[in-house]
Design a protein around this motif. Structure first.
Motif, PDB file in Angstrom:
ATOM      1  N   ALA A 130     -27.216  -8.786   7.097  1.00 42.61           N
ATOM      2  CA  ALA A 130     -27.882  -8.694   5.638  1.00 42.61           C
ATOM      3  C   ALA A 130     -27.790 -10.136   5.040  1.00 42.61           C
ATOM      4  O   ALA A 130     -27.778  -9.751   3.893  1.00 42.61           O
ATOM      5  N   VAL A 133     -31.108  -8.712   2.858  1.00 42.74           N
ATOM      6  CA  VAL A 133     -30.563  -7.495   2.033  1.00 42.74           C
ATOM      7  C   VAL A 133     -29.709  -8.516   1.102  1.00 42.74           C
ATOM      8  O   VAL A 133     -29.646  -7.962  -0.134  1.00 42.74           O
ATOM      9  N   ASN A 134     -29.104  -9.409   1.159  1.00 39.13           N
ATOM     10  CA  ASN A 134     -27.771  -9.933   0.288  1.00 39.13           C
ATOM     11  C   ASN A 134     -28.607 -11.063  -0.642  1.00 39.13           C
ATOM     12  O   ASN A 134     -28.016 -11.139  -1.756  1.00 39.13           O
ATOM     13  N   HIS A 137     -29.553  -8.373  -3.199  1.00 43.62           N
ATOM     14  CA  HIS A 137     -29.183  -8.099  -3.982  1.00 43.62           C
ATOM     15  C   HIS A 137     -28.429  -9.598  -5.097  1.00 43.62           C
ATOM     16  O   HIS A 137     -27.066  -9.322  -5.859  1.00 43.62           O
ATOM     17  N   GLU A 152     -30.495  -2.015   9.422  1.00 45.96           N
ATOM     18  CA  GLU A 152     -29.730  -3.457   9.530  1.00 45.96           C
ATOM     19  C   GLU A 152     -28.974  -3.353  10.939  1.00 45.96           C
ATOM     20  O   GLU A 152     -29.111  -2.002  11.268  1.00 45.96           O
ATOM     21  N   ARG A 160     -20.937  -4.522   5.293  1.00 43.19           N
ATOM     22  CA  ARG A 160     -21.087  -5.232   4.363  1.00 43.19           C
ATOM     23  C   ARG A 160     -21.916  -4.434   3.198  1.00 43.19           C
ATOM     24  O   ARG A 160     -21.164  -4.208   2.468  1.00 43.19           O
ATOM     25  N   LEU A 161     -22.653  -4.149   4.179  1.00 45.22           N
ATOM     26  CA  LEU A 161     -23.099  -3.016   3.018  1.00 45.22           C
ATOM     27  C   LEU A 161     -23.258  -1.945   2.504  1.00 45.22           C
ATOM     28  O   LEU A 161     -23.204  -0.703   1.994  1.00 45.22           O
ATOM     29  N   LEU A 170     -25.007  -0.895  -3.985  1.00 45.05           N
ATOM     30  CA  LEU A 170     -26.560  -1.420  -3.624  1.00 45.05           C
ATOM     31  C   LEU A 170     -27.712  -0.592  -4.460  1.00 45.05           C
ATOM     32  O   LEU A 170     -27.949  -0.183  -5.324  1.00 45.05           O
ATOM     33  N   VAL A 174     -30.472   1.912   2.869  1.00 36.92           N
ATOM     34  CA  VAL A 174     -30.283   0.982   3.619  1.00 36.92           C
ATOM     35  C   VAL A 174     -30.166   2.286   4.951  1.00 36.92           C
ATOM     36  O   VAL A 174     -29.735   2.938   4.707  1.00 36.92           O
ATOM     37  N   VAL A 381     -26.402   4.493   2.407  1.00 34.77           N
ATOM     38  CA  VAL A 381     -26.333   3.922   3.961  1.00 34.77           C
ATOM     39  C   VAL A 381     -26.625   5.071   4.657  1.00 34.77           C
ATOM     40  O   VAL A 381     -26.128   5.961   5.037  1.00 34.77           O
TER      41      VAL A 381
END
Ligand code: ADE
Length: 422
Positions: A130, A133-134, A137, A152, A160-161, A170, A174, A381
């Motif tokens: 992640a 993606v982190n 964000h 992921e 985490r997501l 979010l 995802v 998700v």
């Protein structure tokens, strides 16, 4: 200044990398089948895919598959120590993949590379932990609107997501590829199991038979490591905090106890929890002279290395490649492998190709599904569609020349009815 098209250690390493990529490809028949279809149908035509994954021969074959589907691909590493420089070179030179990864790169370079991948304005992303993606964000939120969905593939990343989704944080959909049965039942269990012991052995040359091995965490990865260590003749102990998993470990025949006890018993400690500081000062204090500690969880936080350093009189780097000796006092040393980073990818070459075949086939088909859905996926998700998992399992069985029975008509009727009973 013109942007670099790639950043790898040495393009001259490409011939060796190509051999390894093609060797891995022999054991990735499901992905190869998908690649051949993608070549004809181009389901990813014009789609930009940004990937933050371990730069290995197996990943190279996934990149080839995405490109065959028409995607423009950029890849950076998901861990500074897992990059295979020869593979990175061949991906660039022989397969035209834009790779930004150098083995043992600094944290700054690591994030520069993550940002370079985001610079291509990806519409689909693939993450292993992640970090991509982190970054989307936190530091690159402007680019988040381009994303159709992100995939992921680690337990750590999915946790985490899901937390981010729960907090309403979010920014785009995802897909939890890690949670697909075709991924974690095989990759996490058999892949981590084999490659972790491979890493420990390559780094130390220890005999496993009769050795007291403590596996910290009994998720799918922990089960795999424990199962393979037992198979090699080790005496295996499990530390686990979830009652259900601990119970499973007991009934699988392992000795289960708290770390405070196991610290005194273990000769090799392997962390696979996804959590922070599961081995810490209170445990190091109790460990025997010569204890070997290593981690196979995604991040290098599972072992409290700063505490280990603080309590050591002396630290000797590279007593063997990837082995650091922490001399606590004159009578006791603890040996840390691969600086607490993923031992299976740092000291060995990660999961074998055959298991990555299933994970990456799942990824490739999920990318196709996302491309088809376009903007229709909700910001949450998602699971991998069951149809994809069934297809991957079926293809894999076929490739292994394993045949299974089909239900009879009578059985189909029986399963669909409630009429028959005692
Ligand atoms: N994760 C674990 N093993 C891997 C491999 N061989 N390639 C890519 N990602 C991995």
């Amino acid at each position: 200044m013109a942007k670099k098209k790639c950043d790898v250690t040495d393009l001259k390493l490409a011939p060796q990398g190509k051999k390894k990529i093609l060797w891995a490809d022999r054991d990735m028949p499901v992905l190869a089948l998908i690649r051949r279809r993608f070549e004809k149908q181009k389901p990813l035509a014009g789609i930009r895919v940004g990937c933050c994954m371990h730069v290995t021969s197996e990943t190279a074959n996934l990149m080839r598959t995405l490109q065959a589907g028409g995607a423009q691909v950029a890849l950076c590493a998901s861990n500074p120590l897992s990059t295979q420089d020869h593979t990175a070179a061949s991906m660039v030179k022989d397969f035209g993949v834009a790779v930004f990864a150098r083995r043992a790169e600094s944290v700054k370079t690591f994030y520069d590379h993550v940002n370079t991948v985001i610079d291509i304005k990806p519409q689909i992303t693939m993450d292993d932990g992640a970090d991509l993606v982190n970054t989307l964000h936190t530091k690159r939120t402007n680019e988040a609107e381009n994303i159709l969905a992100s995939m992921e593939e680690t337990t750590t990343g999915v946790i985490r997501l899901r937390a981010m989704a729960g907090n309403g944080e979010l920014l785009f959909p995802v897909v939890a590829v890690n949670d697909a049965d075709t991924k974690h039942l095989f990759d996490n269990r058999y892949g981590t199991g084999q490659s972790t012991l491979d890493g420990v052995l390559r780094a130390t040359d220890l005999l496993l038979a009769g050795k007291h091995i403590v596996v910290v965490g009994y998720g799918w990865c922990g089960r795999g490591v424990a199962m393979r260590a037992r198979g090699a003749g080790a005496i295996v102990h499990i530390a686990e905090i979830e009652p259900l998993k601990a119970l499973e470990a007991v009934m699988d025949g392992f000795h289960v106890a708290p770390m405070s006890e196991l610290a005194t018993v273990g000769e090799v400690f392997i962390t696979v929890t996804g959590n922070k500081h599961v081995l810490r000062a209170e445990h190091f204090r109790k460990m025997k002279n010569g204890a070997v500690v290593c981690n196979s969880g995604h991040f290098d936080v599972e072992i409290d290395i700063p505490a280990l350093r603080k309590m050591s009189k002396k630290v000797v780097k590279e007593v063997r490649p990837l082995v650091t000796e922490y001399q606590i006092n004159l009578r006791k040393s603890i040996y840390l492998l691969a600086d607490g980073r993923l031992v299976n990818l740092s000291a060995a070459t990660g999961h074998p190709a055959s298991v990555m075949d299933m994970s990456f086939a799942t990824q490739a088909l999920t990318a196709e599904w996302i491309a088809k859905k376009g903007r229709k996926l909700a910001v949450e998700v998602h699971e991998v569609p069951r149809k994809i998992e069934d297809q991957v399992a079926q293809f894999k069985l076929h490739a292994m020349d394993v045949h299974i029975d089909r239900l009879t008509r009578e059985q189909v009727r029986y399963l669909a009815s409630s009429g028959e009973g005692t």
